[in-house]
Design an enzyme around this catalytic site. Structure first.
Site, short mmCIF file in Angstrom:
data_model
loop_
_atom_site.label_atom_id
_atom_site.label_comp_id
_atom_site.label_asym_id
_atom_site.label_seq_id
_atom_site.Cartn_x
_atom_site.Cartn_y
_atom_site.Cartn_z
N ASP A 94 88.08 43.70 64.71
CA ASP A 94 89.43 43.84 64.12
C ASP A 94 89.86 42.63 63.30
O ASP A 94 91.04 42.50 62.94
CB ASP A 94 90.44 44.18 65.21
N ASP A 156 88.15 53.34 63.72
CA ASP A 156 89.21 52.39 63.35
C ASP A 156 88.69 51.33 62.37
O ASP A 156 89.40 50.80 61.53
CB ASP A 156 89.77 51.65 64.56
N GLY A 214 78.51 60.88 70.38
CA GLY A 214 79.91 60.61 70.10
C GLY A 214 80.65 60.50 71.42
O GLY A 214 80.31 61.19 72.38
N ARG A 228 95.21 59.50 65.51
CA ARG A 228 95.20 58.21 64.80
C ARG A 228 93.80 57.90 64.26
O ARG A 228 93.66 57.33 63.19
CB ARG A 228 95.72 57.07 65.68
N TRP A 232 92.93 56.86 60.55
CA TRP A 232 92.10 55.71 60.14
C TRP A 232 91.03 56.17 59.15
O TRP A 232 90.70 55.47 58.20
CB TRP A 232 91.42 55.05 61.33
N1 GLY Z 1 92.36 50.23 66.94
C1 GLY Z 1 92.86 50.76 68.12
C2 GLY Z 1 93.87 51.84 67.96
O1 GLY Z 1 93.97 52.52 66.99
O2 GLY Z 1 94.57 52.03 68.92
#
Ligand code: GLY
Length: 378
Positions: A94, A156, A214, A228, A232
């Site tokens: 990250d 992500d 996966g 989410r 991403w």
């Molecule tokens: N990168 C972690 C999340 O989307 O929670």
């Protein structure tokens, strides 16, 4: 750059976001909020992956207001991240989220040389996480004795690749871009399923690079569709297309976007997982809506005039719904701007609360509707 007419509610929404951020800045200062609990953002340690979003939001709002408090706090947050970079041990994939929204932002807006050096250091650490055999950036580190995640890659991380694209642009050295493209090729090949849904985690053999499986991760199950993660993918693939002009990324972004848009409920804000069983699907993830909206607005700018409304109209509807139905305007008892985010449902963490990345992408989406760049990922 868009030539569309700005919807009439956007300026009022921007004003409210600025007011709320200035109000919050008194207590939060140069802290690192993640999730709001009982009306107050819980402040995390600077190494936590969300450290870039508050300073990123301050920079977005500074860009138009030129308010010095916002700039000073964003710069202080960036300075506080130096220890994380120097100590090294807590760094993971990250790095992109953290230094794109702090140092790259500062460099793009003000040309700070020290910020450029910080972001280049972060890019070098990120590039060093590349697994050559499997062509992926490794996710996480072993956080407890015996944990083996050497072969893990996560969706992500598509949002971390802009740091590598940026590093190649400013240094003239293509290595960073090569790594980012290889990682994104892996995303297209192994993360995107035929129906346009995505895996959160993919496990590879870290020695041979072979695809193993996966994994559900923050989604309901391996074959469900974490909203989410889907967001991403939309945004990360669109950014990869922006930086490379490779049509595979554009087509993959469109495919994932169509999956996402076809599953939005009446108020346009997604449930936390599109394929969780009905009895577990109740909660929304407003942060997924905000992130997807900003990504879809960029996607609209990347396709021809005829196709642009396919992405721009729903993105605008998502942002308008967040503004009208999820916003906390005028409510000083709640620091979060956008209600009903879900950070990690399977782990029971931060369910149905405001999340700082929801706030950030909401403000970024408004900035896109206002055509008020620069956008730090680009
Ligand atoms: N990168 C972690 C999340 O989307 O929670």
């Amino acid at each position: 750059m868009s030539t569309e007419i700005k919807p009439d509610w956007v300026e009022e929404a921007w004003k409210q976001a600025l007011e709320k951020t200035l109000h919050n800045s008194v207590r939060i200062g140069a802290g690192f909020p993640h999730a709001s609990q009982g009306g107050r953002y819980v402040l995390e340690e600077p190494y936590w992956w969300t450290a870039g979003f508050w300073p990123g939001q301050l920079w977005l709002l500074f860009n138009e207001s030129r308010n010095d408090t916002l700039r000073t706090l964003a710069e202080q947050c960036e300075e506080r991240l130096d220890d994380v970079l120097n100590e090294y041990v807590r760094l993971d994939h990250d790095l992109g989220f953290m230094w794109t929204l702090t140092s790259v932002a500062s460099y793009k807006l003000l040309g700070n040389e020290i910020s450029k050096v910080r972001a280049m250091k972060a890019a070098n650490f990120l590039a060093a996480r590349f697994n050559l055999k499997g062509s992926f950036i490794r996710a996480w580190n072993p956080w407890f004795e015996g944990e083996d995640n050497r072969g893990y890659a996560i969706i992500d991380c598509a949002m971390n690749m802009p740091l590598l694209f940026w590093a190649s642009e400013v240094s003239g050295d293509p290595r960073y871009r090569h790594i980012a493209e290889s990682h994104m090729d892996t995303v297209v090949k192994h993360f995107i399923r035929p129906d346009g849904s995505v895996y959160h985690i993919v496990r590879f053999d870290s020695e041979t690079g072979e695809f193993i499986e996966g994994i559900g991760g923050q989604g309901y199950a391996a074959d469900s569709a974490w909203s989410r993660g889907t967001a991403w993918a939309i945004y990360g693939l669109t950014l990869a297309y922006h930086h490379t002009d490779k049509l595979e990324y554009l087509y993959a972004a469109q495919k994932v976007a169509h999956f996402f848009l076809a599953r939005l409920p009446e108020d346009h804000v997604p449930h936390w997982d599109f394929r969780a069983p009905l009895e577990e699907r109740d909660f929304r993830d407003s942060s997924a809506g905000a992130c997807a909206a900003s990504g879809l607005l960029l996607l609209a700018d990347k396709v021809g005039e005829l196709e642009a409304p396919v992405y721009r109209e729903p993105a605008t509807k998502i942002l308008e719904s967040l503004y009208r139905n999820y916003g906390t305007w005028g409510n000083d008892a709640e620091e979060g701007m956008i209600l009903h985010g879900t950070s990690n449902y399977p782990a029971g963490q931060n369910i149905d609360v405001p999340l700082i990345y929801g706030d950030f992408f909401y403000v970024e989406g408004l900035a896109r509707l206002k055509d008020k760049g620069p956008f730090y990922w680009e």
